[in-house]
Design a protein around this motif. Structure first.
Motif, mmCIF file in Angstrom:
data_model
loop_
_atom_site.group_PDB
_atom_site.id
_atom_site.type_symbol
_atom_site.label_atom_id
_atom_site.label_comp_id
_atom_site.label_asym_id
_atom_site.label_seq_id
_atom_site.Cartn_x
_atom_site.Cartn_y
_atom_site.Cartn_z
ATOM 1 N N ASP A 216 -5.208 -21.987 -10.020
ATOM 2 C CA ASP A 216 -5.765 -21.445 -11.258
ATOM 3 C C ASP A 216 -5.312 -20.006 -11.474
ATOM 4 N N SER A 217 -5.008 -19.705 -12.725
ATOM 5 C CA SER A 217 -4.608 -18.345 -13.107
ATOM 6 C C SER A 217 -4.610 -18.274 -14.618
ATOM 7 N N GLU A 218 -4.504 -17.059 -15.166
ATOM 8 C CA GLU A 218 -4.424 -16.899 -16.608
ATOM 9 C C GLU A 218 -3.165 -17.555 -17.159
ATOM 10 N N ALA A 219 -2.062 -17.417 -16.439
ATOM 11 C CA ALA A 219 -0.805 -18.013 -16.890
ATOM 12 C C ALA A 219 -0.899 -19.536 -16.935
ATOM 13 N N LYS A 220 -1.560 -20.125 -15.952
ATOM 14 C CA LYS A 220 -1.748 -21.577 -15.953
ATOM 15 C C LYS A 220 -2.576 -21.987 -17.166
ATOM 16 N N ASN A 221 -3.650 -21.256 -17.442
ATOM 17 C CA ASN A 221 -4.493 -21.578 -18.598
ATOM 18 C C ASN A 221 -3.703 -21.505 -19.898
ATOM 19 N N GLN A 222 -2.843 -20.505 -20.015
ATOM 20 C CA GLN A 222 -2.053 -20.363 -21.229
ATOM 21 C C GLN A 222 -1.070 -21.517 -21.403
ATOM 22 N N ALA A 223 -0.466 -21.942 -20.313
ATOM 23 C CA ALA A 223 0.442 -23.092 -20.378
ATOM 24 C C ALA A 223 -0.316 -24.350 -20.787
ATOM 25 N N LEU A 224 -1.472 -24.546 -20.175
ATOM 26 C CA LEU A 224 -2.295 -25.707 -20.515
ATOM 27 C C LEU A 224 -2.761 -25.650 -21.964
ATOM 28 N N GLY A 225 -3.151 -24.482 -22.419
ATOM 29 C CA GLY A 225 -3.604 -24.348 -23.802
ATOM 30 C C GLY A 225 -2.532 -24.748 -24.790
ATOM 31 N N THR B 93 3.832 -23.231 -8.948
ATOM 32 C CA THR B 93 3.387 -21.939 -9.473
ATOM 33 C C THR B 93 3.161 -22.027 -10.975
ATOM 34 N N ALA B 94 2.414 -21.049 -11.497
ATOM 35 C CA ALA B 94 2.150 -21.001 -12.938
ATOM 36 C C ALA B 94 3.439 -20.750 -13.709
ATOM 37 N N GLU B 95 4.358 -19.980 -13.125
ATOM 38 C CA GLU B 95 5.618 -19.712 -13.819
ATOM 39 C C GLU B 95 6.407 -20.996 -14.014
ATOM 40 N N GLU B 96 6.395 -21.857 -13.021
ATOM 41 C CA GLU B 96 7.087 -23.143 -13.145
ATOM 42 C C GLU B 96 6.419 -24.002 -14.218
#
Length: 490
Positions: free
Chosen positions: A121-130, A36-39
């Protein structure tokens, strides 16, 4: 605040880091954890931990910059003196600390980037990647400017025999990472991260500095001046999007340093929660106040510094000393080191300038500011001039900084080389004394000015071991890393 799960790694060195790969029931590994994006967000936390650890004491991150003409150190600190006199060794303890934390942060960023493919894919995933892309670029940018040829690692597998990459290859990755980060990171954050997390503005501003650096030594790719100007102008034209502006009074940058509108990238600490910053007040305080004398101003730099509000806020020159019967005021010439100190890095919560000998704490919640909006303005001014000519917009950018400093506008009608030299001098004054990202040392290297600066040295300073040349521009790789991997000696 969200609760984060930390991933723990077994490392034999920071260049041969690999995940503990045992088939134990319940063991958390990248193969089983990232769903998950949270992880994935949780895996960003160790990156920030490495950054704050890296910058939490002046000297650890800045030791390689002591060859600049704005700072010197105590003769009693050999690890710093090595760089001051242009004779660093691979056994230097500060260097080892910097190297291990920098590559530790890179490994943590690689962990997020590599394993992100498992997460929808999600906004949270993008933020973590950024955040991961930005952090990896930031750390490699420092490594390449300090060491020039370095190992380039973009995965999470072991590299016991890795070789050093040419700087051009490293810079290409830095640019690519920042271009991804500026698209993935938000313009702002909400909640507890609103003042602490990297933004698209942070990435764009850093990219402008990277382009400016690539235009100078050692790459000397002058086509990058135009790109630096373009990216800095994008930040300036849209500064309201990120809330960037110059603080009205220069002194407020340091008395209100926890949060202010000029910070483009800063590392924030909370001493009450154990997130301690050791960079103030003792690192830059004199021995008369039980300070550590890590750094203070070189005499000729101080004397050449233009008088005005900025100089008054930058330097500490009058020192109250407690005696048995009274308090006397001593001039810097009467101190043990006989040098002015840097006032702007001293203050922490509760600090009393009338009684600086009173101990508060060697830890603080003081913010370490790594990039300010003033730097974006000066990047634009220099890059615009060098990519064509110093037009009205270039003059307007540098004059904003000079006006705040209490100086008159820069002389009109300068050619681009003279204008560039004026900007370099302005950067030296604005970011004097080891501001990490505006370091005078990096400016001297990219403009090939180390030799000239070293020649203008007061006779009372620590004697130089060598007359510096370009062979002295870059630091060695730590001996321990070379012992593990002899390829790093080449």
């Amino acid at each position: 605040m969200k609760k984060y799960v930390y991933l723990f790694f077994l490392t034999c060195s920071f260049l041969s880091c690999q995940v503990l790969d045992e088939k134990v029931k319940g063991l958390v590994t990248p193969e089983t954890y990232y769903t998950t994006a949270e992880e994935l967000e949780g895996a960003v936390v160790p990156i920030y931990n490495k950054l704050v650890n890296l910058y939490d004491r002046t000297g650890r991150v800045t030791c390689a910059m002591y060859g600049a003409d704005d700072v010197t150190t105590s003769k009693a600190l050999p690890d710093l003196v090595e760089y001051e006199v242009f004779k660093p060794t691979g056994a230097n303890a500060w260097l080892k600390y910097w190297w291990s934390n920098a590559y530790g942060g890179i490994n943590s960023a690689n962990n997020v980037i590599v394993n992100s493919s498992k997460v929808p894919d999600s906004e949270a995933k993008n933020q973590a990647l950024g955040q991961a892309y930005f952090s990896r670029a930031w750390l490699y940018f420092y490594l390449v400017r300090i060491h020039n040829k370095i190992p380039l690692i973009t995965d999470i597998t072991a590299h016991p025999d890795i070789k050093r990459s040419e700087p051009k290859e490293v810079y290409d990755l830095i640019v690519s990472d920042l271009q991804k980060a500026e698209k993935l990171l938000p313009d702002s954050w909400t909640g507890y991260r609103s003042n602490i997390a990297m933004t698209s503005g942070t990435a764009k501003s850093t990219l402008s500095l990277v382009y400016l650096t690539m235009a100078g030594y050692p790459l000397k790719d002058e086509s990058k001046y135009a790109l630096a100007a373009e990216k800095a102008k994008e930040v300036i034209d849209n500064s309201g999007k990120w809330g960037y502006k110059l603080v009205t009074n220069f002194a407020d940058l340091w008395t209100k340093q926890r949060f202010n509108d000029e910070i483009v990238f800063g590392l924030f600490y909370n001493n009450s929660n154990g997130d301690a910053n050791q960079s103030a007040p003792l690192c830059g305080a004199p021995a008369e106040y039980s300070g550590w004398d890590y750094y203070f101003a070189e005499l000729n730099f101080y004397k050449a510094f233009p008088a005005g509000a900025r100089k008054d806020a930058t330097f500490w020159t009058k020192f109250p000393i407690e005696t048995k019967d009274s308090v006397v005021i001593k001039d810097w010439t009467q101190l043990q080191q006989k040098h002015p100190y840097y006032k702007k890095y001293i203050e922490i919560d509760g600090y009393d300038w009338t009684k600086p000998w009173v101990y508060i704490d060697w830890n603080s919640s003081r913010t370490n500011v790594l990039m300010r909006y003033a730097e974006v303005l000066l990047i634009y001014a220099e890059a615009k001039a060098m990519s064509g000519a110093p037009d009205a917009t270039a003059y307007a950018a540098i004059n904003q900084v000079r006006k705040r400093a209490g100086l008159a506008d820069l002389t009109a009608g300068l050619n681009k080389e003279a204008f560039r030299d004026a900007v370099i001098a302005e950067r030296g004054w604005e970011f004097a004394g080891l501001e990490p990202n505006g370091s005078r040392w990096f400016d001297l290297v990219r403009t090939e000015g180390v030799e000239k600066a070293a020649a203008d040295r007061d006779a009372s300073e620590i004697p130089l071991s060598v007359t510096p040349t370009k062979a002295n521009y870059f630091a060695p790789i730590p001996d321990g890393e070379v012992l593990l991997n002899p390829n790093l000696a080449k």
